[in-house]
Structure formats: structure tokens, C-alpha cells
Design an enzyme around this catalytic site. Sequence first.
Site, PDB file in Angstrom:
ATOM      1  N   SER A   1       0.810  -1.333   0.003  1.00  0.00           N
ATOM      2  CA  SER A   1      -0.039   0.023   0.004  1.00  0.00           C
ATOM      3  C   SER A   1       1.103   1.181   0.026  1.00  0.00           C
ATOM      4  CB  SER A   1      -1.092  -0.047   1.013  1.00  0.00           C
ATOM      5  OG  SER A   1      -1.989   0.952   0.837  1.00  0.00           O
TER       6      SER A   1
ATOM      7  N   HIS B   1      -8.092  -5.026  -0.786  1.00  0.00           N
ATOM      8  CA  HIS B   1      -6.957  -4.625  -0.562  1.00  0.00           C
ATOM      9  C   HIS B   1      -6.096  -5.315   0.297  1.00  0.00           C
ATOM     10  CE1 HIS B   1      -4.431  -0.992  -0.019  1.00  0.00           C
ATOM     11  NE2 HIS B   1      -4.384  -1.105   1.259  1.00  0.00           N
TER      12      HIS B   1
ATOM     13  N   ASP C   1     -10.130  -3.882  -4.979  1.00  0.00           N
ATOM     14  CA  ASP C   1      -9.633  -2.826  -3.886  1.00  0.00           C
ATOM     15  C   ASP C   1      -9.893  -1.583  -4.012  1.00  0.00           C
ATOM     16  OD1 ASP C   1      -8.091  -1.634  -2.271  1.00  0.00           O
ATOM     17  OD2 ASP C   1      -6.140  -2.471  -3.035  1.00  0.00           O
TER      18      ASP C   1
END
Length: 720
Positions: free
Chosen positions: A567, A687, A652
Amino acid sequence: MKHSDSPSTTDVTPAPGSPAATPIPAMPPSAPRRPHTWQRPTGDADDDYAWMRDLDDPEFLAYLHAENDYSDAFFATHGEPIEELFGEIKSRVQETDMSTPVRNGDWWYVASTAEGMSYPTHHRGPTLDTADAHLLMDENAEADGHEYFDLGAFDASHDHTHFAWSADTTGDEHYTLRIRRFDADGSFVDLDDRIDDVANAGTAWSADGDWLFYVRSDEQERPFQVWRHRVGEADATDDVLIYQETDERFFVEIGETRSDEWIVIHAGSKTSAEAHLVPSAQPLIAPTCVLPRRDGIEYQIDHWGDRFVMVSNDDAVDFRVMAASVDDDWTDSTSWSELVAHQAGRRILGVEAFESHLVIYEWANAQPRLRLLFRDGDTSSTAGERIIDLGGEPHDVGPSANPEWTTTTLRFVTQSLTTPATLYDEDVYSGERTLLRRIPTPNVDLDRYVSSRMWATSADGTSVPIDVVRHVDTPIDGTAAACLYGYGSYEASMPPWFSVARLSLLDRGMIWALAHPRGGGELGRNWYLDGKLEHKQHTFDDMLASAQHLIDTGVCAPDRLAIRGGSAGGLLVGACMTQRPDLFASVVAEVPFVDIVNTMSDPTLPLTVTEWEEWGDPRTEPFASAMLAYSPYDNTVPAEYPALFATAGLNDPRVSVHEPAKWVARLRSVATGDAPILLRTEMGAGHGGPTGRYEAWRDEARTLAFLLATTTASNDTSAD
């Protein structure tokens, strides 16, 4: 943006290598080019892969499938080591296991796992010895038929006769909220109440159990509304909106105080906050604002019997604790007085209130710790406060499940790079500590691993902490492989955590290191401020300095260093890779946030507006130039890049799948070397990647195999 690399029992670390040695099993996909030009304050920017933002484009989905086929072909050549690594991870986990029961009201609650089952089950019973008497929730049953399953809310009403529970079955973070009623004989039924598109931002019950509060998100996936639902009404159209946050920078969440007396609505941006309270016994009254928001002022509220306590940075950069009597006008700032003074470098993150004491969670000297504070005049304690002592080895510590308001025992969990998560009960007055449980690690000799802390010197002279773990037989002579892990954003402090998966790398002679670059919060609020907005380059400088330090001190060989992050940590490793491609043998970038200028320039995309306080708005200077200078996508130019394994999730909502996809496409078009460049997209997840534990272990084994293959000193991939 949520980082997928949170401490867990399945982490990573690589071993030996040269990326060019790994054979590419097939021709890589070639992404179609469609000319597009972005107009920016810094000048026009051509982007042949901008079309990938249209996730419904059939050509884009075809491209993702082609990339998956290519990565599958690569990993097929490493099938044996992947199976071996998966077997090792599995062998170190006690698959059939049960947690330590937790007392809550008249019940003892417990969770368990069973061999062969991907998800836990939840039970309760009337006594400690019968904590598994009544089934509450079998996540395996709820996950059946779904490729993805995540249990969000699982919250009992005050009388424990009803549970609010929510689930996401796609990974898009849109949850369906249900209410489960339990009868005296332990049987249960889900009521007809069904509320779709709920945010995973907390729930709260009224004292009488007639009302349930929950949160919804807007079209940009920002939790922004609090709704009140009457239990037993199947039709949610009659639910009442009680709070709406109109400022697009603010996220909303809801919860209850441990005292069960107050419902707390918290609205927070990256730099400011505001709280509203509703008495649990009076659920129909309008929320009352505690203190109105002010730019740059953050605060959190809890209830401590006859007073409220507040953690705030008002006139305290690293935060202090304030208090106000419940009987005073606590909506007036003059009613609040200091309870715990500010201390520079000691970052107070939160406070948990119990009837007789407070537990303060803080970071000091790049180390988390718990501090106990007792009420004035409490003669049961010989001191007004004390710190829970866990020794000097870098470690993690935090409160565990402590639902009871009236208690003199604190349950906390601690772990380190060499010690699995360990659960203790400690008498808050005497300090007597009882070991309840250490997560079992079969087939592991924990004495075979050692950890230490090092300090690197960044480009501007700043000292950067690095936590290092290795097998006792691995020499520090400049020959070993190493994996450096980092995050460095959102003031997220990354304490060292234990990982059974990591042991497979340590056992193969690889050294694993955790960097703490600026942008995190390990050394106080200023550590964070010095690594965000126009200072973001400090984060990358610190990571690069940490990497160079590992090489210069002989921790690893100069051609055997890998980096990993997810991320915002994916942005970190992407920036480091494009700034110093010569420094690394390989890179793992999980759901990487790499197209930062384009994403942050579009306020219609999910979460963009809320992120401007973290990164800046590149539609204007000085952020346009500052962000362009480090954006991995924009700085992907012809160079010999290290091996790359990037991951993505089709659903995501935080880092869109198009970001890693277009980055990989551009890398392939300009890379001058022959190191493998891989993209693997979870077509049914979001995610956080796979949710079932066996699938997650296999996913981790695949990543470890990549790291081992691309950092092998012998240049012989058969050595894997």
C-alpha cells in the site's frame, strides 16, 4: 490507505540473489498503448496507460488475466519450493487451537480454529470451563460459496441476547449488517433485519438493546453517516440518520465506552477531529458535540466514571491527557484540565478507561509501551502511575480483550521478532503477572533466532532505527541475503512482530530487517511530520539509508538485498526502486500506491480528498513538483531494474488495481535488463488479499519463493 503489510503470523523475508539469474518462462504480456496527455502545473505528461482507469474495459480485464497467466507460469517453475515453504508454514501452526476465554458480563467468550478449516468459529459459555458450550458464529459456514469473506462487526448487545454482525464477501469493503438473536438454550436465529452497504466503521447498541447504530459510506468510500436502526424492523428504509459529515476530509466511526454509558461518534481527518456523544440510555436524543473542530487539533474521548478523559494535541505536539467532570459543561474547553502532561518524544496514542485506572498506550524511543495511571487518592496503589516493564529487546505490546469495566486485572499481548504473541494477565496494583498463553509454534526452536536494533544515518544526518532478526548461525560477514521491510506513512508505527513464515527465510540464511523511516510515528509526532507532504522524500532517504547501512555493516551482500512493502509501503519501495535501481536485487510491492500524482489529482476517485492532508494536492504548487519528484510511475524511466513482484486486488477500494497494472506495463516498456517483472491480481479480493488462512499461507509461500529465487547468490535457481 490501509497497509496490507500489518504484523501477522504470515510475513516475509528473502534469501540469496541475482535477479538476472531467474529464467522467464514465457513472453510477458504487452499492454496496449492509447495516447493520453495529462495537464499539470509542472507541464503536460504523456501517459499511454491512463486508459486502465476504466476497470470495466474488457481489454483491461484481458490484460490482468494475461499478467496472471504470466506470473503463474513463472511460479510454476518454482512449484517445488513453493510447496516446501507452504508445508513449513503449515507445520509451524497449531491448526486446531482455541484462544484464551474472555469474561464479558455473565459469559465467557472464546474463538477456535480446526485443522482443514480456513476461518475461526466463535463460542461462549456460562463458565470458564464451558466457554465453548454455545456456538455464536462459524465463519466457515458464512464464507461457504464465497471466494472472499471478512467478518466486520461482531458486537453483543448490553444484555448479550443479540449480536450485530457484518460481512464482506467481495473485498470491496461494502458490508451487509445482520442481527443474530440468542435464546437461553444457546440456539440462535438471524432476524429479518438486513442492512446492505454498511461501512466497517463500528456499531453501537443502546442500553436497552432496542436500537443499533451503524455507519454508511459515500460514493468515494468515505464513512460519513451514522444511522439508527430499530431492532426487529426488516426494512432499513425507516432507519434514522442522526449524523452526517459534510467535510470530505473527515472519516466517521462509532463505538461505545467500556462503561456502557455512552455512544461515541468520532469524526477525524488526517489533522483534525471532533467527537459527539449520545447517552446509551437515551438513544433517541441528538448527538452532543464535545468540542468543535479546529484546524490542526486532534482529540479522542473516553468515559472514566465521574469524568471524561481526552487525548489531545492541543498545545502538545506529542499529545497529553485532559479530564473534565461529567457534571460540568464538558462542551466548554475551559472545563478541561490537564491529567497527564505533554512530554516531547513520548507520543500518546490512546487511553483506555477502567473503573479504577487508565491504561495509556504510547510510543517512546521507537518502542511501544503501556502505562497505568490510577485515580487521585487511590490508596490501593503505592504509586500514581507505572510502566509495564517488558525488557529491552525491541517488541510490540498492546492491550488485549478487556471488556470488563470493573476489574483490577489488565490483559495484554506482547511479541517480538523472536517471540510469538504472548498473552498475560497483570494485577494493576501488585504487578503480579500471569502467563496465560503463548501462540504455539510446533517444530520451532525459538532459541535459534536472535534480534537486535541498529541505527542508520540518513542523507540529512538523521538517525533511523532498524530492527534486525537472523538465525544464530548466519554470519554477519557481508555474504548473507536480506529483506528490508518498511512502511513510513500516516504516522503508523510498525512494531516488530513474530512470523512463522519468516522463519523459512531465516533458516535459509536470510536476514530480515524492519526499517522505521520518517512518516511513521515511532519517534513522536515530529517523526511523522518530517516525512509527509513536502518532506516525503525523507521517508525514501531513510529507507535507502537503512538499505545502505545493512550493506556497509556486513549484514548482507551488496547484490543480495530485497525490499518489501504494501500500500503506502508499496509507494515506499517503488520510490526507492526508481531512485536507486542498482541497490536492490528484488522488490515486492503489494497493492502499491505508485501513481500518486494522477490519483491525487482526481477528487472524484475514492479517498482522494481525504488524502490531501497526507500527501498534498498536486493540482497546485508546491505539491505538484514535490510529488512528481518521487512518484514511482512518473519516474519509471529506462534503467536496469531489479526483479519485481507486484500484487493487486480487483475489488480494492483503497489502491485501485489500475495503479500497479499501469506501473508494471510502463516498467516492461522501459526496463533495459532481463529481471522478471510480475503482476498478480486477486480477481475476487480487495486490499488485504486472500482471507482464508490456507490461501493466505500459500500466497505467502509464493512471495517467499520469489524472494529466494531472486536473491540467490549462486545464480542457480535450482538451488531454491
